[in-house]
Write an enzyme that holds these catalytic residues in place. Structure first.
Site, PDB file in Angstrom:
ATOM      1  N   TYR A   1       0.820  -1.219   0.000  1.00 47.60           N
ATOM      2  CA  TYR A   1       0.000   0.000   0.000  1.00 47.60           C
ATOM      3  C   TYR A   1       0.854   1.269   0.000  1.00 47.60           C
ATOM      4  CZ  TYR A   1      -3.807  -3.204   1.270  1.00 47.60           C
ATOM      5  OH  TYR A   1      -4.704  -4.232   1.287  1.00 47.60           O
TER       6      TYR A   1
ATOM      7  N   LYS B   1       3.972 -15.340   2.595  1.00 49.84           N
ATOM      8  CA  LYS B   1       3.851 -16.119   1.360  1.00 49.84           C
ATOM      9  C   LYS B   1       5.279 -16.429   0.927  1.00 49.84           C
ATOM     10  CE  LYS B   1       1.308 -17.820  -1.977  1.00 49.84           C
ATOM     11  NZ  LYS B   1       0.513 -19.035  -1.786  1.00 49.84           N
TER      12      LYS B   1
ATOM     13  N   ASP C   1      -2.515 -18.207   2.408  1.00 50.83           N
ATOM     14  CA  ASP C   1      -3.702 -18.906   1.885  1.00 50.83           C
ATOM     15  C   ASP C   1      -4.188 -19.950   2.881  1.00 50.83           C
ATOM     16  OD1 ASP C   1      -1.193 -19.893   1.279  1.00 50.83           O
ATOM     17  OD2 ASP C   1      -1.736 -20.746  -0.657  1.00 50.83           O
TER      18      ASP C   1
ATOM     19  N   ASP D   1      -4.773  -6.743   6.285  1.00 46.82           N
ATOM     20  CA  ASP D   1      -6.010  -6.050   5.921  1.00 46.82           C
ATOM     21  C   ASP D   1      -7.109  -7.080   5.661  1.00 46.82           C
ATOM     22  OD1 ASP D   1      -7.802  -4.163   5.064  1.00 46.82           O
ATOM     23  OD2 ASP D   1      -6.794  -3.723   3.165  1.00 46.82           O
TER      24      ASP D   1
ATOM     25  N   ASP E   1     -10.277  -8.538   8.516  1.00 45.05           N
ATOM     26  CA  ASP E   1     -11.716  -8.463   8.198  1.00 45.05           C
ATOM     27  C   ASP E   1     -12.358  -9.845   8.269  1.00 45.05           C
ATOM     28  OD1 ASP E   1     -11.787  -5.773   7.927  1.00 45.05           O
ATOM     29  OD2 ASP E   1     -12.598  -5.773   5.886  1.00 45.05           O
TER      30      ASP E   1
END
Ligand code: NAD
Length: 361
Positions: free
Chosen positions: A146, A195, A227, A251, A255
């Site tokens: 980001y 990852k 994942d 992020d 959620d």
């Protein structure tokens, strides 16, 4: 101890829910012998109304002078509020981004707790969540994809977009330390999510986290690919204590984790910097649809205040007392409208604050 707390009541339901958290903090002060002094700060729409901008430099300086800041939520209804006729950099949310940056808040902590009394709100099968769960996501907030360089170029009539994901050792080390410190105050386990089978930034992440882990022999470290983590959160959320991860993974996973608890009005959050300073706020927004009606759930803000006691003031006993009081009020059957279920007693924002304060001892 004197707790020097900046208070941003904010917009919408912000003033209602923050008032209840202050009520609970004052009660903690009475019971445990502390005094709370509050410095009122303006942010978001409330600041635009007075100063024409969502955050002033003076407010930033005042916030820096506090030990911690407790915040409601900011913003209004984008379809009707005049704040959204201003250019984007002058709108309420711009103030929030600016204060996070000005205070160097690089670590975002979001607990996802399923109280057994609210298990009906959880969308997972009951056998997966028997007895509830209690995990904490620590997300890096100021680096990664980001904040990396981005550009879109056109070559031979074809558009190509680039976003770069970079982390340096210092950024990884400082957040890893926070995660291990916090796990040490909880059940002593860090799951570092990356990852590393694909990304260089993840391989560096893993290496640095392993180095930091050596200084925390009492905390167990495990690594998990992102994942797999997304699957494990809905398959077996009870396995997690602290999940440590970079900005974009955090992020998404935070959620997901909050969704499995079922209620936005219950979710606290904290954003921390390298010192003890933190900004503590509910995960939800300013809920303009219910503002001023006295029905908003103040529990997320009250639990954010408990995080403040624990992480900014090292007052673990006091934080435990607040968390216990919330659980006891739920056990006694009191509910605000958003978490109401059959056979329970519906109460408003202020009465919920009163009940929780009464249970502090
Ligand atoms: P929201 O979280 O404010 O509301 C979503 C739904 O959840 C609404 O139905 C609301 O009534 C309900 N809700 C939220 N908090 C509640 C509580 N404590 N008790 C009971 N019900 C609650 O999200 P939104 O409607 O998308 O956003 C409204 C405004 O809030 C926007 O201006 C947005 O930018 C802002 N916002 C601010 C923050 C923040 O201050 N950190 C975070 C998210 C959204």
């Amino acid at each position: 101890m004197n707790l020097n707390i900046g208070v941003i009541k904010g917009d919408g339901i912000g003033p209602e829910i923050v008032t209840e958290a202050m009520k609970v903090l004052d009660r903690v002060g009475e019971v445990f012998g502390h005094t709370c002094s509050y410095e009122q700060l303006l942010l978001g729409g409330a600041s635009i109304d007075v100063h024409g901008v969502p955050l002033t430099d003076e407010t930033i300086e005042k916030a820096k002078a506090c030990d911690a800041v407790l915040m409601g939520s900011i913003g209004g209804d984008a379809r009707t509020s005049p704040w959204y006729r201003l250019e984007p950099s002058k709108r309420p949310e711009a103030g929030l981004l600016k204060i996070r940056k000005a205070l160097n808040l690089f670590a975002n902590l979001r607990p996802a707790v399923l109280y057994k009394e609210l298990k009906g709100a959880c969308p997972l099968k009951e056998e997966l969540t028997e007895g509830g769960f209690d995990l904490m996501i620590m997300r890096e907030l100021t680096g990664g994809l980001y904040f990396g360089e981005r550009k879109t170029v056109e070559k031979d009539g074809v558009l190509t977009a680039y976003d770069s994901l970079t982390y340096n050792e210092t950024e990884i080390r400082r957040i890893a330390k926070r995660a291990f410190d916090i796990a040490g105050k909880r059940r002593g386990k860090v799951t570092s999510v990356d990852k590393a089978n694909v990304l260089d930034s993840s391989r560096l992440w893993r290496k640095v986290v392993e180095e930091v882990a050596k200084d925390y022999p009492d905390v167990t470290l495990e690594h998990m690919l992102v994942d797999n983590c997304a699957m494990q959160l809905v398959k077996d959320p009870k396995q997690f204590d602290v999940i440590l991860t970079e900005n974009m993974f955090g992020d998404i996973l935070s959620d997901e984790a909050s969704m499995v608890t079922g209620s936005i009005g219950m979710l606290a959050s904290a954003s921390l910097n390298e010192t003890k300073f933190g900004l503590y706020e509910p995960s939800g927004g300013s809920a303009p649809d219910i503002a001023g009606k006295g029905v908003a759930n103040p529990i997320a803000t009250i639990l954010s205040a408990a995080m403040m006691l624990r992480f900014s003031f090292d007052l673990d006993r006091e934080a435990d007392a607040v968390e216990r009081a919330v659980a006891e009020v739920l056990q006694a059957g009191y509910r605000t409208i958003d978490i109401m279920s059959e056979g329970k007693t519906q109460i408003g924002t202020s009465e919920m604050g009163d009940r929780i304060a009464e249970f502090i001892r």
